[in-house]
Design a protein around this motif. Sequence first.
Motif, PDB file in Angstrom:
ATOM      1  N   SER A  47      11.842   2.971  15.074  1.00 47.49           N
ATOM      2  CA  SER A  47      13.187   2.879  14.710  1.00 47.49           C
ATOM      3  C   SER A  47      14.126   3.040  16.113  1.00 47.49           C
ATOM      4  N   ARG A  48      15.400   2.686  15.778  1.00 44.28           N
ATOM      5  CA  ARG A  48      16.420   3.096  16.722  1.00 44.28           C
ATOM      6  C   ARG A  48      17.500   3.723  16.000  1.00 44.28           C
ATOM      7  N   SER A  49      17.825   4.934  16.724  1.00 48.27           N
ATOM      8  CA  SER A  49      18.792   5.785  16.195  1.00 48.27           C
ATOM      9  C   SER A  49      19.696   6.418  17.235  1.00 48.27           C
ATOM     10  N   ASP A  50      20.854   5.895  17.324  1.00 49.76           N
ATOM     11  CA  ASP A  50      21.991   6.223  18.175  1.00 49.76           C
ATOM     12  C   ASP A  50      21.650   5.731  19.493  1.00 49.76           C
ATOM     13  N   GLY A  51      21.113   4.699  19.300  1.00 48.08           N
ATOM     14  CA  GLY A  51      20.663   3.976  20.620  1.00 48.08           C
ATOM     15  C   GLY A  51      19.494   4.186  21.071  1.00 48.08           C
ATOM     16  N   ASP A  52      18.745   5.263  20.852  1.00 47.59           N
ATOM     17  CA  ASP A  52      17.391   5.580  21.257  1.00 47.59           C
ATOM     18  C   ASP A  52      16.459   5.135  20.401  1.00 47.59           C
ATOM     19  N   PHE A  53      15.149   4.617  21.094  1.00 53.04           N
ATOM     20  CA  PHE A  53      14.134   4.000  20.114  1.00 53.04           C
ATOM     21  C   PHE A  53      12.829   5.103  20.171  1.00 53.04           C
ATOM     22  N   SER A  54      12.035   5.104  18.855  1.00 49.73           N
ATOM     23  CA  SER A  54      11.305   6.150  18.808  1.00 49.73           C
ATOM     24  C   SER A  54      10.287   5.514  17.987  1.00 49.73           C
ATOM     25  N   THR A  55       8.982   5.953  18.028  1.00 51.56           N
ATOM     26  CA  THR A  55       7.725   5.771  17.241  1.00 51.56           C
ATOM     27  C   THR A  55       7.286   7.069  16.742  1.00 51.56           C
ATOM     28  N   THR A  56       7.217   7.205  15.206  1.00 51.71           N
ATOM     29  CA  THR A  56       6.833   8.644  14.625  1.00 51.71           C
ATOM     30  C   THR A  56       5.735   8.259  13.724  1.00 51.71           C
ATOM     31  N   LEU A  57       4.771   9.192  13.652  1.00 50.27           N
ATOM     32  CA  LEU A  57       3.785   9.178  12.485  1.00 50.27           C
ATOM     33  C   LEU A  57       3.766  10.382  11.671  1.00 50.27           C
ATOM     34  N   ALA A  58       3.448  10.265  10.271  1.00 46.82           N
ATOM     35  CA  ALA A  58       3.876  11.335   9.346  1.00 46.82           C
ATOM     36  C   ALA A  58       2.602  11.244   8.578  1.00 46.82           C
ATOM     37  N   PRO A  59       1.418  11.990   8.682  1.00 49.15           N
ATOM     38  CA  PRO A  59       0.523  12.250   7.670  1.00 49.15           C
ATOM     39  C   PRO A  59       0.983  13.035   6.494  1.00 49.15           C
ATOM     40  N   LYS A  60       0.549  12.566   5.362  1.00 42.99           N
ATOM     41  CA  LYS A  60       0.859  13.384   4.005  1.00 42.99           C
ATOM     42  C   LYS A  60      -0.198  13.486   2.946  1.00 42.99           C
ATOM     43  N   ALA A  61      -0.272  14.606   2.418  1.00 45.05           N
ATOM     44  CA  ALA A  61      -1.083  14.755   1.392  1.00 45.05           C
ATOM     45  C   ALA A  61      -0.382  15.232  -0.027  1.00 45.05           C
ATOM     46  N   LYS A  62      -0.946  14.568  -1.080  1.00 47.04           N
ATOM     47  CA  LYS A  62      -0.034  14.943  -2.364  1.00 47.04           C
ATOM     48  C   LYS A  62      -1.048  15.172  -3.446  1.00 47.04           C
ATOM     49  N   ILE A  63      -0.943  16.073  -4.339  1.00 50.00           N
ATOM     50  CA  ILE A  63      -1.882  16.337  -5.277  1.00 50.00           C
ATOM     51  C   ILE A  63      -1.151  16.351  -6.554  1.00 50.00           C
ATOM     52  N   ASN A  64      -1.630  16.058  -7.608  1.00 47.50           N
ATOM     53  CA  ASN A  64      -1.009  16.114  -8.787  1.00 47.50           C
ATOM     54  C   ASN A  64      -1.738  17.442  -9.706  1.00 47.50           C
ATOM     55  N   LEU A  65      -0.473  18.162 -10.031  1.00 46.39           N
ATOM     56  CA  LEU A  65      -0.856  19.425 -10.783  1.00 46.39           C
ATOM     57  C   LEU A  65      -0.658  19.398 -12.263  1.00 46.39           C
ATOM     58  N   GLU A  66       0.143  18.643 -12.917  1.00 45.08           N
ATOM     59  CA  GLU A  66       0.300  18.541 -14.111  1.00 45.08           C
ATOM     60  C   GLU A  66       0.565  17.064 -14.727  1.00 45.08           C
ATOM     61  N   PRO A  67      -0.153  16.238 -15.221  1.00 43.68           N
ATOM     62  CA  PRO A  67       0.236  14.880 -15.462  1.00 43.68           C
ATOM     63  C   PRO A  67       1.271  14.709 -16.103  1.00 43.68           C
ATOM     64  N   THR A  68       1.968  13.364 -15.998  1.00 44.66           N
ATOM     65  CA  THR A  68       3.411  12.944 -16.591  1.00 44.66           C
ATOM     66  C   THR A  68       3.024  12.616 -17.822  1.00 44.66           C
ATOM     67  N   GLY A  69       4.063  12.397 -18.778  1.00 44.62           N
ATOM     68  CA  GLY A  69       3.894  11.990 -20.273  1.00 44.62           C
ATOM     69  C   GLY A  69       5.209  12.174 -20.744  1.00 44.62           C
ATOM     70  N   ILE A  70       5.310  11.177 -21.731  1.00 44.80           N
ATOM     71  CA  ILE A  70       6.638  10.930 -22.405  1.00 44.80           C
ATOM     72  C   ILE A  70       7.001  12.314 -23.079  1.00 44.80           C
ATOM     73  N   GLY A  71       8.212  12.633 -22.828  1.00 45.00           N
ATOM     74  CA  GLY A  71       8.762  13.945 -23.478  1.00 45.00           C
ATOM     75  C   GLY A  71       8.106  15.155 -22.904  1.00 45.00           C
ATOM     76  N   LYS A  72       7.362  15.138 -21.824  1.00 43.66           N
ATOM     77  CA  LYS A  72       7.244  16.295 -21.053  1.00 43.66           C
ATOM     78  C   LYS A  72       7.276  16.280 -19.244  1.00 43.66           C
ATOM     79  N   PHE A  73       7.395  17.213 -18.800  1.00 44.79           N
ATOM     80  CA  PHE A  73       7.306  17.160 -17.418  1.00 44.79           C
ATOM     81  C   PHE A  73       5.919  17.016 -16.491  1.00 44.79           C
ATOM     82  N   GLY A  74       5.883  16.274 -15.717  1.00 44.16           N
ATOM     83  CA  GLY A  74       4.555  16.196 -14.768  1.00 44.16           C
ATOM     84  C   GLY A  74       4.890  16.574 -13.417  1.00 44.16           C
ATOM     85  N   VAL A  75       4.198  17.484 -12.737  1.00 37.41           N
ATOM     86  CA  VAL A  75       4.482  18.030 -11.318  1.00 37.41           C
ATOM     87  C   VAL A  75       3.283  17.833 -10.450  1.00 37.41           C
TER      88      VAL A  75
END
Length: 242
Positions: free
Chosen positions: A75-103
């Motif tokens: 990216s370029r931000s305010d005239g400065d160039f940079s390269t970043t790495l962002a590892p991520k882990a995501k886990i589903n705790l409660e499945p989604t469904g019609i009429g209910k919250f998933g988390v």
Amino acid sequence: MFGFVAAAQLVAADHAEAANGAYAVDAADISDLGSCKVESWYSMATNSDFAAVANPSCVVEITRPVELSVLTNYSRSDGDFSTTLAPKAKINLEPTGIGKFGVSALASGTFDAMTGQNTAVFAEIPATYRFSETTRINLNAGWLWDRVLDRHYFTYGVGFDWKFTDVLEYTVELYGQAGHAGFASVIQPRIQTGVRYRPNETFSLDVIYGRNITGENSNWITVGTTIRFPPPGSVRKPDAHL
């Protein structure tokens, strides 16, 4: 000047079947076990900032399915160039469904690709409520630690997804971060809205308009794609819902 703000936006953005790619508000869903996808997008701002992003991810079994990804951003931000790495882990705790919250729960961090410095740490709880097979709302609450300036922020987001034809989906989202900042635009809400064209289960194309998406108070246009790879041996079925 806005490097830490860009980090906040990037670690907040991956993200589920409709609110993914360049969208910042995450959904609670994760992909099927054994599946992979490659998201990529290019964003251009009216102040000449830009971001070119690639984000491959796969869902693996770690006692339960976990979606792992590594986002690379040049990216370029305010005239400065940079390269970043962002590892991520995501886990589903409660499945989604019609009429209910998933988390779900996720954790991520950003690293400067040149120095290896850990510039930010991020954790979030995404929740999704499905009104029907074609509409849903996504709510996000999280914590961001900007390690460069040693500042902590509460992060938030709300997004609405609507699949209004068999191949077109509309998304609008509002998100941001709250806390002490040196510039007002850093804690001003950011907004994005766009349309996704998804002709099949493998490929989709996004066109998005955004405002202040990295805290720099500019207008942005983003074009992104997603290519999905199903689990080995699986049979693709038509997906009538989000």
